[in-house]
Each structure stands twice: as C-alpha cells, then as structure tokens.
Design a protein around this motif. Structure first.
Motif, short mmCIF file in Angstrom:
data_model
loop_
_atom_site.label_atom_id
_atom_site.label_comp_id
_atom_site.label_asym_id
_atom_site.label_seq_id
_atom_site.Cartn_x
_atom_site.Cartn_y
_atom_site.Cartn_z
N PHE A 1 0.82 -1.21 0.00
CA PHE A 1 0.00 0.00 0.00
C PHE A 1 0.86 1.27 0.00
CE2 PHE A 1 -2.84 -3.23 1.74
CZ PHE A 1 -4.00 -2.98 1.03
N LYS A 2 2.18 1.10 0.18
CA LYS A 2 3.06 2.26 0.22
C LYS A 2 3.94 2.37 -1.02
CE LYS A 2 4.63 0.85 4.23
NZ LYS A 2 5.44 0.78 5.47
N VAL A 3 3.82 1.43 -1.95
CA VAL A 3 4.62 1.49 -3.17
C VAL A 3 4.19 2.69 -3.99
CG1 VAL A 3 5.16 0.32 -5.33
CG2 VAL A 3 5.00 -1.00 -3.22
N PHE A 4 5.16 3.52 -4.34
CA PHE A 4 4.85 4.71 -5.13
C PHE A 4 5.96 5.07 -6.10
CE2 PHE A 4 5.48 9.31 -5.63
CZ PHE A 4 4.33 9.64 -6.32
N ASP A 5 7.18 5.29 -5.57
CA ASP A 5 8.23 5.91 -6.35
C ASP A 5 8.63 5.12 -7.59
OD1 ASP A 5 9.12 4.06 -4.53
OD2 ASP A 5 10.37 5.47 -3.42
N ILE A 6 8.76 3.79 -7.47
CA ILE A 6 9.16 2.99 -8.62
C ILE A 6 8.08 3.00 -9.69
CG2 ILE A 6 9.61 0.62 -9.40
CD1 ILE A 6 11.24 0.17 -6.92
N LEU B 1 -3.28 2.92 -5.77
CA LEU B 1 -3.96 3.96 -5.01
C LEU B 1 -3.02 5.12 -4.70
CD1 LEU B 1 -6.01 1.76 -2.50
CD2 LEU B 1 -6.90 3.07 -4.43
N SER B 2 -1.77 4.82 -4.45
CA SER B 2 -0.80 5.87 -4.12
C SER B 2 -0.52 6.79 -5.30
CB SER B 2 0.50 5.23 -3.64
OG SER B 2 1.02 4.34 -4.61
N THR B 3 -0.32 6.23 -6.48
CA THR B 3 -0.04 7.05 -7.66
C THR B 3 -1.27 7.84 -8.09
OG1 THR B 3 -0.52 5.16 -9.12
CG2 THR B 3 1.78 5.53 -8.50
N TYR B 4 -2.44 7.23 -7.97
CA TYR B 4 -3.68 7.93 -8.34
C TYR B 4 -3.96 9.06 -7.36
CZ TYR B 4 -8.43 8.43 -10.18
OH TYR B 4 -9.59 8.92 -10.77
N MET B 5 -3.69 8.83 -6.09
CA MET B 5 -3.86 9.88 -5.09
C MET B 5 -2.93 11.06 -5.40
SD MET B 5 -2.95 9.73 -1.02
CE MET B 5 -1.21 9.57 -1.44
N TYR B 6 -1.69 10.76 -5.73
CA TYR B 6 -0.73 11.81 -6.08
C TYR B 6 -1.21 12.62 -7.28
CZ TYR B 6 3.56 14.03 -7.72
OH TYR B 6 4.49 14.95 -8.15
N GLN B 7 -1.67 11.95 -8.31
CA GLN B 7 -2.13 12.65 -9.51
C GLN B 7 -3.35 13.52 -9.23
OE1 GLN B 7 -2.67 9.90 -12.74
NE2 GLN B 7 -0.50 9.35 -12.83
N LYS B 8 -4.27 12.99 -8.45
CA LYS B 8 -5.47 13.77 -8.11
C LYS B 8 -5.11 15.01 -7.29
CE LYS B 8 -9.29 11.88 -9.72
NZ LYS B 8 -10.27 12.66 -10.50
N ALA B 9 -4.14 14.87 -6.38
CA ALA B 9 -3.80 15.98 -5.50
C ALA B 9 -2.94 17.02 -6.20
CB ALA B 9 -3.07 15.45 -4.26
N PHE B 10 -1.89 16.59 -6.89
CA PHE B 10 -0.89 17.54 -7.39
C PHE B 10 -1.00 17.83 -8.88
CE2 PHE B 10 0.92 15.54 -3.59
CZ PHE B 10 1.22 16.67 -2.85
N ALA B 11 -1.48 16.88 -9.67
CA ALA B 11 -1.61 17.13 -11.10
C ALA B 11 -2.97 17.72 -11.44
CB ALA B 11 -1.40 15.84 -11.89
N ARG B 12 -4.01 17.31 -10.71
CA ARG B 12 -5.36 17.77 -11.02
C ARG B 12 -5.94 18.69 -9.94
NH1 ARG B 12 -7.52 11.77 -12.93
NH2 ARG B 12 -5.65 11.27 -14.17
N GLY B 13 -5.19 18.88 -8.85
CA GLY B 13 -5.57 19.87 -7.85
C GLY B 13 -6.81 19.55 -7.05
N ASN B 14 -7.21 18.28 -6.98
CA ASN B 14 -8.41 17.91 -6.23
C ASN B 14 -7.99 17.30 -4.89
OD1 ASN B 14 -10.89 17.05 -5.31
ND2 ASN B 14 -11.53 16.15 -7.26
#
Length: 295
Positions: free
Chosen positions: A228-233, A249-262
């Motif tokens: 559940f913590k795999v992200f960087d690779i 879930l980690s990569t999608y969360m990152y994209q939603k927060a920082f790429a799409r601003g939600n």
C-alpha cells in the motif's frame, strides 16, 4: 514503604519527561495530519486553496463509482501476489542456498542485499531506460539477435513490468532476515537430521522452513502492508499509465492531489488506503498467527 513509593513516583516522572518529545512528535506529524486528511476527505478542496466546502460523503461516493479505483485495487492485488510469490519466495530460496555455502558467504550476502541501499527513484529510472523503445536495453538485445523493436510498456504489460523492479529491490532485505533466522536455528537439530541421512531438500522442507514460521509470518505481514506504500518505482517507470493501466492507489492519489488539484478527493483515497492497509494487515496477522496462538 514511603521511600519505595517516592522512588516509584520519581521513575514515573522521569519516564513521562522522556516520553513527552515522542508524544509531541507523534501528535504533530501523525495524529494532526491524519485528522486534517479525514476532514479534507469530506470537503471540496481544489488547488490547495484556503477555502474548503463541506460536501459530506460525495468524495467517497465518487470514489466507489470511479473505474480507475477498481483498476488500482486490482493492481494492488497483483502486486501483493507478486511480492508474496517472488519476493518472499526468491528471498527464502536464496537464504537456504547461501546458508549451505561455506566459501564466499559474505560476498553473496552483500551482493543480494545491495539493491536495498539504492534509491527507489534511481531503480525506477534504470528500469525506465531498460524498457525504452528507441534506446532501451531490452530492444537493444532484441535487435542484436535479429528481432524487431517492441513497445514493452503497454496497457496489458505495464503493471507486470513495473512489478519487476519492486520485487528486485526488496528481495535482498528479506533474504537477510531469513538468513538471520536460519542462523538462529539450533545446530543440534541439523546434526541429528544429517546422522539420519536427510537430504538437502528434505532438510529445507521439514526443518528450515517450519523453524522459520514466526520469521515468515512477520515478513509476509511486512511485505503485504508495504504494497500500500509502493509509489516511487511505479511513478518513475509508468507514472500510472498508459491509460491508467498501472495505477495504484498511491499514484492515483498523487495525480489527483498535485496534477489535477483535487485535494478533497485525494484525501478520501488516502483514507481508503489507510483503512485497507490496517484491515488487510490485521486479518493477515490473525490468520498467520492463529496456529501459534492455538499452540
């Protein structure tokens, strides 16, 4: 008696004084951020503005209907299966093999452990270059042997190719854990078995692996919770693509927060990650330790 009570109270005060910094750090960097994340998950919060609008469970309703979340959950299950079979499996096999080697023991231990000291970002970049279409290492060998260049990372293969560096990086970590566990097995057991004419495979199956039960249990819980913590690779190799086929879930969360601003929706994904991680880890620990508790 009064002296004993005084000494006991003094020890308690000393313990509290030393615990205060840890408690403050825990409150500041874990409890407070977790509370804020829970709050944000119930709000419409965009582009990290100072305004948050309370919307109740709307983020969670959207999350349930989101097809990318289903892909991310499926990929997480694939990741769990991969690390259990290959990461734990390879590490255990290597530990058993190296334990039987008398010469160059330290050399093999260092070589297998080496990937864990490399930055995950560097490993991700290395495998990105390996999978490249134009100048990647895989296509270089394909062309060298008379084949045609391939697009290695596509919708069907992306999660499996991203799984390879994840497995490779941490095999050495669990290899060292298993090797230490094997070293703690009493030598008398092995000596008695050798006198009875036990074979190497039988030795591994009937002595080594059963004696490593508690170590295996801890390692399996660690490796599953780590999924559940795999992200960087994943971020470096595929960035969740192509077409969201390798999202976690980690990569999608990152994209939603920082790429799409939600930020509100990203916070709801973070809460789901925490709940799933705690639930899966707790159930797995209970299942794996059930036999030991009954004993």
């Amino acid at each position: 008696r009064e002296g004993k009570c005084f000494m006991k109270a003094k020890r308690q005060r000393t313990a509290i004084i030393f615990l205060i910094p840890a408690v403050v750090l825990l409150l500041c960097f874990m409890i407070y951020p977790l509370g804020k994340t829970i709050f944000y998950s119930f709000t419409a919060w965009y582009n990290f503005s100072t305004e948050q609008t309370f919307i109740g469970l709307d983020n969670y309703k959207e999350l349930i209907a989101d097809p990318v979340i289903r892909v991310a959950l499926r990929n997480t299950v694939i990741l769990m299966a991969g690390v259990l079979i290959f990461q734990i499996g390879f590490a255990l096999i290597l530990a058993i093999m190296v334990d039987g080697i008398r010469h160059c023991f330290k050399f093999f231990r260092t070589i297998y452990f080496f990937p864990i000291v490399i930055s995950a970002t560097a490993i991700g970049l290395m495998f990105t270059l390996i999978y490249k279409y134009e100048y990647g290492l895989l296509n270089y060998f394909v062309v060298l042997f008379g084949g045609e260049k391939q697009v290695w990372i596509n919708e069907k293969s992306s999660i499996y190719l991203a799984l390879i560096p994840v497995v490779w990086q941490y095999v050495g970590f669990y290899f060292v854990i298993f090797l230490t566990g094997i070293a703690n097995i009493p030598a008398d057991i092995y000596e008695s078995a050798m006198l009875d004419g036990i074979r190497p495979l039988q030795k591994a199956a009937y002595i080594t692996i059963p004696m490593l039960r508690s170590v295996l249990t801890s390692s399996i819980v660690l490796v599953i919770s780590g999924c559940f913590k795999v992200f960087d690779i994943i971020f470096m190799v595929t960035n969740g693509g192509p077409l969201d086929s390798s999202q976690l879930l980690s990569t999608y969360m990152y994209q939603k927060a920082f790429a799409r601003g939600n930020g509100g929706y990203a916070s709801s994904i973070a809460i789901v990650m925490i709940v799933l991680g705690v639930a899966v880890t707790s159930v797995l620990r209970k299942l794996l330790s059930g036999g030991e508790e009954n004993e």
